[in-house]
Design an enzyme around this catalytic site. Sequence first.
Site, PDB file in Angstrom:
ATOM      1  N   GLU A  82       4.106   4.045   6.084  1.00 45.35           N
ATOM      2  CA  GLU A  82       2.929   3.182   5.981  1.00 45.35           C
ATOM      3  C   GLU A  82       1.801   3.968   5.313  1.00 45.35           C
ATOM      4  O   GLU A  82       1.700   5.184   5.470  1.00 45.35           O
ATOM      5  CB  GLU A  82       2.586   2.737   7.410  1.00 45.35           C
ATOM      6  CG  GLU A  82       1.378   1.886   7.629  1.00 45.35           C
ATOM      7  CD  GLU A  82       1.333   0.555   6.908  1.00 45.35           C
ATOM      8  OE1 GLU A  82       1.498   0.565   5.677  1.00 45.35           O
ATOM      9  OE2 GLU A  82       1.053  -0.462   7.551  1.00 45.35           O
ATOM     10  N   ASP A  83       0.952   3.287   4.557  1.00 46.37           N
ATOM     11  CA  ASP A  83      -0.151   3.981   3.883  1.00 46.37           C
ATOM     12  C   ASP A  83      -1.215   4.434   4.888  1.00 46.37           C
ATOM     13  O   ASP A  83      -1.643   5.576   4.884  1.00 46.37           O
ATOM     14  CB  ASP A  83      -0.777   3.113   2.779  1.00 46.37           C
ATOM     15  CG  ASP A  83      -1.178   1.721   3.250  1.00 46.37           C
ATOM     16  OD1 ASP A  83      -0.930   1.363   4.425  1.00 46.37           O
ATOM     17  OD2 ASP A  83      -1.749   0.961   2.440  1.00 46.37           O
ATOM     18  N   ARG A  89      -5.392   0.912  -6.890  1.00 49.89           N
ATOM     19  CA  ARG A  89      -4.119   1.483  -6.416  1.00 49.89           C
ATOM     20  C   ARG A  89      -3.629   2.647  -7.267  1.00 49.89           C
ATOM     21  O   ARG A  89      -2.924   3.523  -6.799  1.00 49.89           O
ATOM     22  CB  ARG A  89      -3.013   0.418  -6.434  1.00 49.89           C
ATOM     23  CG  ARG A  89      -3.141  -0.643  -5.375  1.00 49.89           C
ATOM     24  CD  ARG A  89      -1.826  -1.440  -5.293  1.00 49.89           C
ATOM     25  NE  ARG A  89      -2.023  -2.747  -4.699  1.00 49.89           N
ATOM     26  CZ  ARG A  89      -2.081  -2.974  -3.390  1.00 49.89           C
ATOM     27  NH1 ARG A  89      -1.959  -1.984  -2.547  1.00 49.89           N
ATOM     28  NH2 ARG A  89      -2.251  -4.197  -2.926  1.00 49.89           N
ATOM     29  N   ASP A 114      -4.903   1.692  10.836  1.00 54.07           N
ATOM     30  CA  ASP A 114      -6.326   1.471  11.067  1.00 54.07           C
ATOM     31  C   ASP A 114      -6.471   0.957  12.504  1.00 54.07           C
ATOM     32  O   ASP A 114      -6.428   1.736  13.455  1.00 54.07           O
ATOM     33  CB  ASP A 114      -6.800   0.461  10.006  1.00 54.07           C
ATOM     34  CG  ASP A 114      -8.303   0.358   9.878  1.00 54.07           C
ATOM     35  OD1 ASP A 114      -8.969   0.196  10.904  1.00 54.07           O
ATOM     36  OD2 ASP A 114      -8.826   0.411   8.759  1.00 54.07           O
ATOM     37  N   ASP A 171      -5.631  -0.237  -1.924  1.00 53.94           N
ATOM     38  CA  ASP A 171      -6.429  -1.080  -2.817  1.00 53.94           C
ATOM     39  C   ASP A 171      -7.670  -1.662  -2.142  1.00 53.94           C
ATOM     40  O   ASP A 171      -7.780  -1.703  -0.922  1.00 53.94           O
ATOM     41  CB  ASP A 171      -5.580  -2.262  -3.286  1.00 53.94           C
ATOM     42  CG  ASP A 171      -5.371  -3.283  -2.168  1.00 53.94           C
ATOM     43  OD1 ASP A 171      -4.882  -2.890  -1.091  1.00 53.94           O
ATOM     44  OD2 ASP A 171      -5.725  -4.467  -2.366  1.00 53.94           O
ATOM     45  N   PHE A 197     -13.899   2.841   4.349  1.00 58.39           N
ATOM     46  CA  PHE A 197     -12.807   2.178   3.648  1.00 58.39           C
ATOM     47  C   PHE A 197     -12.355   3.081   2.504  1.00 58.39           C
ATOM     48  O   PHE A 197     -13.160   3.529   1.699  1.00 58.39           O
ATOM     49  CB  PHE A 197     -13.245   0.816   3.103  1.00 58.39           C
ATOM     50  CG  PHE A 197     -12.076  -0.039   2.736  1.00 58.39           C
ATOM     51  CD1 PHE A 197     -11.401  -0.774   3.705  1.00 58.39           C
ATOM     52  CD2 PHE A 197     -11.626  -0.098   1.423  1.00 58.39           C
ATOM     53  CE1 PHE A 197     -10.288  -1.545   3.366  1.00 58.39           C
ATOM     54  CE2 PHE A 197     -10.521  -0.883   1.077  1.00 58.39           C
ATOM     55  CZ  PHE A 197      -9.861  -1.603   2.050  1.00 58.39           C
ATOM     56  N   THR A 215      -1.016  -3.933  12.510  1.00 55.58           N
ATOM     57  CA  THR A 215       0.128  -4.075  11.595  1.00 55.58           C
ATOM     58  C   THR A 215       1.339  -3.309  12.130  1.00 55.58           C
ATOM     59  O   THR A 215       2.448  -3.843  12.205  1.00 55.58           O
ATOM     60  CB  THR A 215      -0.235  -3.558  10.183  1.00 55.58           C
ATOM     61  OG1 THR A 215      -1.436  -4.209   9.772  1.00 55.58           O
ATOM     62  CG2 THR A 215       0.862  -3.834   9.185  1.00 55.58           C
ATOM     63  N   LEU A 216       1.113  -2.063  12.510  1.00 54.29           N
ATOM     64  CA  LEU A 216       2.208  -1.236  12.998  1.00 54.29           C
ATOM     65  C   LEU A 216       2.759  -1.767  14.319  1.00 54.29           C
ATOM     66  O   LEU A 216       3.972  -1.788  14.539  1.00 54.29           O
ATOM     67  CB  LEU A 216       1.715   0.207  13.138  1.00 54.29           C
ATOM     68  CG  LEU A 216       2.788   1.263  13.286  1.00 54.29           C
ATOM     69  CD1 LEU A 216       3.818   1.167  12.179  1.00 54.29           C
ATOM     70  CD2 LEU A 216       2.151   2.647  13.277  1.00 54.29           C
ATOM     71  N   GLY A 268       0.772  -1.255   0.000  1.00 55.43           N
ATOM     72  CA  GLY A 268       0.000   0.000   0.000  1.00 55.43           C
ATOM     73  C   GLY A 268       0.791   1.286   0.000  1.00 55.43           C
ATOM     74  O   GLY A 268       0.320   2.292  -0.510  1.00 55.43           O
TER      75      GLY A 268
HETATM   76  P1  XMP Z   1      -4.273  -2.143  10.697  1.00 52.11           P
HETATM   77  O1  XMP Z   1      -5.708  -2.423  11.017  1.00 52.11           O
HETATM   78  O2  XMP Z   1      -3.381  -3.318  11.021  1.00 52.11           O
HETATM   79  O3  XMP Z   1      -4.298  -1.991   9.132  1.00 52.11           O
HETATM   80  O4  XMP Z   1      -3.794  -0.853  11.286  1.00 52.11           O
HETATM   81  C1  XMP Z   1      -3.221  -1.637   8.458  1.00 52.11           C
HETATM   82  C2  XMP Z   1      -3.262  -2.134   7.025  1.00 52.11           C
HETATM   83  O5  XMP Z   1      -4.561  -2.516   6.564  1.00 52.11           O
HETATM   84  C3  XMP Z   1      -4.834  -1.958   5.306  1.00 52.11           C
HETATM   85  N1  XMP Z   1      -5.991  -1.029   5.442  1.00 52.11           N
HETATM   86  C4  XMP Z   1      -6.617  -0.437   4.430  1.00 52.11           C
HETATM   87  N2  XMP Z   1      -6.422  -0.507   3.113  1.00 52.11           N
HETATM   88  N3  XMP Z   1      -8.193   0.996   2.769  1.00 52.11           N
HETATM   89  C5  XMP Z   1      -7.210   0.214   2.281  1.00 52.11           C
HETATM   90  O6  XMP Z   1      -7.026   0.163   1.069  1.00 52.11           O
HETATM   91  C6  XMP Z   1      -8.474   1.129   4.091  1.00 52.11           C
HETATM   92  O7  XMP Z   1      -9.380   1.857   4.483  1.00 52.11           O
HETATM   93  C7  XMP Z   1      -7.639   0.351   4.965  1.00 52.11           C
HETATM   94  N4  XMP Z   1      -7.620   0.217   6.306  1.00 52.11           N
HETATM   95  C8  XMP Z   1      -6.591  -0.628   6.551  1.00 52.11           C
HETATM   96  C9  XMP Z   1      -3.588  -1.244   4.901  1.00 52.11           C
HETATM   97  O8  XMP Z   1      -2.822  -2.090   4.075  1.00 52.11           O
HETATM   98  C10 XMP Z   1      -2.824  -1.003   6.174  1.00 52.11           C
HETATM   99  O9  XMP Z   1      -1.433  -1.050   5.983  1.00 52.11           O
HETATM  100 MG    MG Z   2      -0.330  -1.042   4.482  1.00 48.76          MG
END
Ligand code: XMP
Ligand code: MG
Length: 185
Positions: A107-108, A173, A111, A167, A160, A115-116, A53
């Site tokens: 990071e993109d 993307r 949420d 994506d 979202f 992940t972080l 992302g």
């Molecule tokens: P978490 O929940 O772990 O999520 O903080 C991080 C990763 O989840 C993907 N993500 C999204 N991708 N639209 C997207 O296209 C969204 O609204 C979204 N929310 C979470 C993203 O890859 C991010 O790194």
């Molecule tokens: Mg990501």
Amino acid sequence: MTNESQMANTFEKCSVEVLLSGEAIQRRISDIAAEISKDFKDKDALIIAVLKGSFVFCADLIRKLNLNIAVDFISLSSYSGTSPDGRVNVIAGLKETPEGRDVIIVEDIVDTGHTLDFLLKELSLKKPKSISTCVLLDKKCARVKQVPVEYVCFEVGSEFVVGYGLDYNGFYRGLPYIGILKDND
Ligand code: XMP
Ligand code: MG
């Protein structure tokens, strides 16, 4: 279903409402890049971009930095469609060595923070001198894990979002802006 019919299906069922224009994104990245350039002057900065992302964001960010930086990528997977499954997997790891270096995670979107949180724990085992995080989008309202984020381009709501590297099932993307994905049904 073939990739082509899956794509046609996705585009017919959904529409994208512009949230952040390409121009607004570029302006904000310039500001953040100036801040990072100031903070990391004379440091041994290593950018670690989280694939897939963040590749568009990272490409624009590094070209606005006034720094001599190294860039590496890590590929993590945590999402399937629009719902988080909580688990994080490393799909491809680092080539550079973070030990003793000032790491900037790019990071993109943050949420839930899972992940972080996972990446911060993994990277601290590699003994970097410091770790900072730079995110394009902060979905603060969805946070489950409290994670430190030093540089945030934009805060977004719970919808979202797609585009500019982000994506939905591999699509959208390439949009030059960030948009909210709407189901037409
Ligand atoms: P978490 O929940 O772990 O999520 O903080 C991080 C990763 O989840 C993907 N993500 C999204 N991708 N639209 C997207 O296209 C969204 O609204 C979204 N929310 C979470 C993203 O890859 C991010 O790194
Ligand atoms: Mg990501």
